[in-house]
Design an enzyme around this catalytic site. Structure first.
Site, PDB file in Angstrom:
ATOM      1  N   GLY A   1       0.804  -1.215   0.000  1.00 44.01           N
ATOM      2  CA  GLY A   1       0.000   0.000   0.000  1.00 44.01           C
ATOM      3  C   GLY A   1       0.837   1.267   0.000  1.00 44.01           C
ATOM      4  O   GLY A   1       1.955   1.312  -0.527  1.00 44.01           O
ATOM      5  N   SER A   2       0.321   2.305   0.652  1.00 39.01           N
ATOM      6  CA  SER A   2       0.872   3.663   0.535  1.00 39.01           C
ATOM      7  C   SER A   2       2.298   3.823   1.038  1.00 39.01           C
ATOM      8  O   SER A   2       2.939   4.843   0.760  1.00 39.01           O
ATOM      9  CB  SER A   2      -0.037   4.651   1.274  1.00 39.01           C
ATOM     10  OG  SER A   2      -1.303   4.703   0.670  1.00 39.01           O
ATOM     11  N   VAL A   3       2.804   2.867   1.800  1.00 42.81           N
ATOM     12  CA  VAL A   3       4.177   2.985   2.275  1.00 42.81           C
ATOM     13  C   VAL A   3       5.159   3.038   1.101  1.00 42.81           C
ATOM     14  O   VAL A   3       6.274   3.574   1.222  1.00 42.81           O
ATOM     15  CB  VAL A   3       4.499   1.803   3.227  1.00 42.81           C
ATOM     16  CG1 VAL A   3       4.696   0.502   2.470  1.00 42.81           C
ATOM     17  CG2 VAL A   3       5.703   2.101   4.098  1.00 42.81           C
TER      18      VAL A   3
ATOM     19  N   LYS B   1       4.775   4.849  -1.550  1.00 48.85           N
ATOM     20  CA  LYS B   1       4.748   6.163  -2.191  1.00 48.85           C
ATOM     21  C   LYS B   1       6.078   6.903  -2.017  1.00 48.85           C
ATOM     22  O   LYS B   1       6.460   7.720  -2.855  1.00 48.85           O
ATOM     23  CB  LYS B   1       3.590   6.991  -1.640  1.00 48.85           C
ATOM     24  CG  LYS B   1       2.228   6.466  -2.082  1.00 48.85           C
ATOM     25  CD  LYS B   1       1.074   7.178  -1.396  1.00 48.85           C
ATOM     26  CE  LYS B   1      -0.268   6.579  -1.857  1.00 48.85           C
ATOM     27  NZ  LYS B   1      -1.415   7.125  -1.108  1.00 48.85           N
TER      28      LYS B   1
END
Length: 572
Positions: free
Chosen positions: A286-288, A290
């Site tokens: 997930g967003s980690v 980014k």
């Protein structure tokens, strides 16, 4: 006359008896001497093995994590065994088995001379068996592994089998160093099987080597306690946490939930609990991810932390697919630093789609994703990193915010450690290091520092606020991903919560990754579930290693004397 004949008869009979005895003596001492000696020796002289003392596993401070202790095993020679011995009832009671089981063991192995009755018995049981002195029942000295830390270090240390051979974890990985080699000696035994004389040492026993790990048992206990509490309070399926030394690559703590007690023999149904999830299990982060997408853009274009991106109206069409913000928010115009602070899907998607597809995959690969870390841990997963997508940019956009790929917690810790180590990637190790090992430069130190500033801003001003530690600046990124559903697609009710970060932010010492699998107590975002866990583990690590506080007044990122609404937009 009759008397004389009787006398002669008795004399002849006597001579025949004497002659027969004489011949028997001569035959035994001359003609059958070698055979009889061999038969006698075969029944009294034995070549026996001398068990090797397995080396200890110690933590970085010399505290034992695995020790071999001497024990006895009870064995049986069925050829010497009397199934009607009145002492058998007492033996069966001592071994906690039935009399029928005991007799059947001898009957089914009647052609053998050695069969175990019970391995690694307690000293009390061994003493009871010894006192009974039952013919054919003997004690054999062996070693049994004991794990003082129990379930706290179980997944890292692993365990051995009944023969003291490593089967899981570092017990398996370091088998050659720990095991040593058994000795052999020729001995004389009495009829009870006791050694009465050592005739010759045929092979000297070599004890195994002691191994010093990088793990700090104090931090291991602390991380385990906090992880167990977090998994319980969030009603999660599982969880993992890793603390990595940024400068050396040493794994200072690695814990998982659920765990197991390695001092109890593992049952087949419990084998799944024995895997080290932090190394073997992969998940979509997930967003980690980014943070790495932004690094990709900064490496391959003129993007800086102040570059502006228009994320309105909170969604974009890519072919027939839609990429949208978390909770359908319209975040408007954001700087790159703010893209990370707000965890904008649109922002990182636009940055990534403005560059060739291969760039993102190459950047991910340089940080270690898609390959094992080289830690040497048995069963380590390489995660999943596909080649650059050819059939459209939607997959590339989702890769930018942590989908369509998978990682392990250890890979994530290694990658985040790069930012704290000035751009250098080092191989994670479970062994204590005396020097700082060489590494591979992934990004230059200037970009690494810029990245640290942005990661620190996420904690100070963005979604990672619950990762703060009193007295210290911390840096990191949250992540929340949906889990794949059994029938395909994603399950909107099943999540993985992640936080990956560094502490202290001014002079990073620790890279810490926490993963909580499928929290079901209501809260499931990484910022809600994983960030507080990071804070507790980081606070404990900083205290245990006497790292001085570095808290200074943070300065917000400024954009040159213009309001947010007047800023020039670089990425529409």
């Amino acid at each position: 006359m009759k008397f004389k004949g009787r006398y002669i008869f008795m004399g002849i009979a006597f001579l025949l008896v004497v002659s027969g005895l004489t011949w028997r003596v001569v035959n035994l001492h001359v003609f059958e001497k070698r055979f009889l000696q061999n038969e006698g020796d075969r029944r009294t002289i034995r070549v026996v093995g001398t068990p090797a003392h397995r080396g200890m596993i110690l933590d970085r401070n010399g505290e034992p994590l695995a020790i071999s202790t001497p024990v006895n095993s009870v064995w049986l020679n069925p050829k010497e065994f009397n199934p009607d011995d009145p002492q058998l009832l007492a033996l069966a009671a001592a071994l906690d088995i039935s009399l029928d089981q005991l007799r059947n063991k001898a009957l089914l192995n009647s052609a053998k001379e050695f069969v175990y009755l019970q391995r690694h018995v307690s000293p009390n049981v061994a003493e009871q068996v010894k006192r009974l002195e039952i013919p054919g029942v003997h004690l054999k000295p062996e070693y049994r592994r004991f794990y003082p830390a129990g379930e706290v270090a179980a997944h890292v240390v692993g365990f051995t089998d009944l023969d003291d051979q490593g089967k899981e974890g570092l017990e398996l990985a370091l088998e050659n160093a720990l095991a040593g080699s058994k000795g052999r000696k020729k001995v004389v035994k009495d009829r009870q099987g006791h050694e009465v004389q050592i005739l010759e040492d045929l092979q000297e026993m070599q004890s195994g080597q002691d191994v010093v790990l990088s793990v700090d048992q104090r931090l291991q206990y602390l991380a385990y306690r906090e992880l167990k509490a977090a998994v319980a309070s969030s009603k999660a399926k599982a969880g993992s946490a890793i603390v990595l030394d940024v400068q050396t690559g040493e794994i200072l703590a690695m814990v998982n939930q659920p765990s197991f007690n390695p001092n109890i023999r593992i049952k087949p149904e419990d084998v799944a609990r024995c895997r080290n999830r932090a190394v073997t299990d992969k998940f979509e982060p997930g967003s980690v991810m980014k943070m790495f997408s932004v690094v990709n853009a900064m490496q391959h274009s003129q993007v800086t932390a102040e570059t502006l991106i228009n994320t309105s109206p909170g969604r974009i069409m890519i072919g027939k697919n839609v990429v949208k913000e978390i909770d359908d928010k319209d975040l408007g115009i954001l700087s790159v630093a703010e893209v990370l602070q707000t965890s904008s899907n649109i922002g990182v998607a636009k940055l990534t789609l403005s560059l060739p597809a291969k760039n993102l995959v190459e950047t991910y690969s340089k940080f270690g994703f898609g390959s094992t870390t080289g830690s040497g841990f048995p069963g380590e997963s390489s995660g999943t990193l596909h080649a650059p997508p050819r059939d459209g940019s939607f997959v590339l956009a989702t890769m930018a915010f942590g989908y369509a790929m998978s990682v392990t917690p250890l890979q994530l810790a290694q990658a985040f450690a790069v930012f704290g180590a000035g751009g250098v990637k080092r191989t994670p190790t479970f062994l204590k290091q005396s020097d700082i090992p060489a590494g591979e430069e992934v990004i230059d130190h200037v970009l690494a520092q810029q990245t640290m500033d942005m990661l620190s801003g996420i904690v100070e001003e963005g979604g990672g606020a619950k990762a703060k530690v009193v007295g210290y600046r911390t840096a990191g990124k949250t992540g929340t991903s949906r889990k794949l559903a059994a029938g395909g697609g994603y399950n909107k009710h099943s999540h993985v919560a992640v936080f990956a970060g560094l502490a202290p932010a001014s002079h990073p010492r620790f890279a810490i990754v926490v993963v909580v699998d499928d929290p079901t107590a209501g809260l499931y975002y990484g910022s809600q579930v994983a960030a507080p866990l990071f804070s507790k583990i980081a606070a404990g690590a900083l205290r245990l290693f006497n790292v001085p506080p570095d808290m200074i007044e943070n300065q917000k990122l400024r954009v040159a004397e213009v309001s947010k609404n007047e800023r020039h937009v670089d990425y529409e």
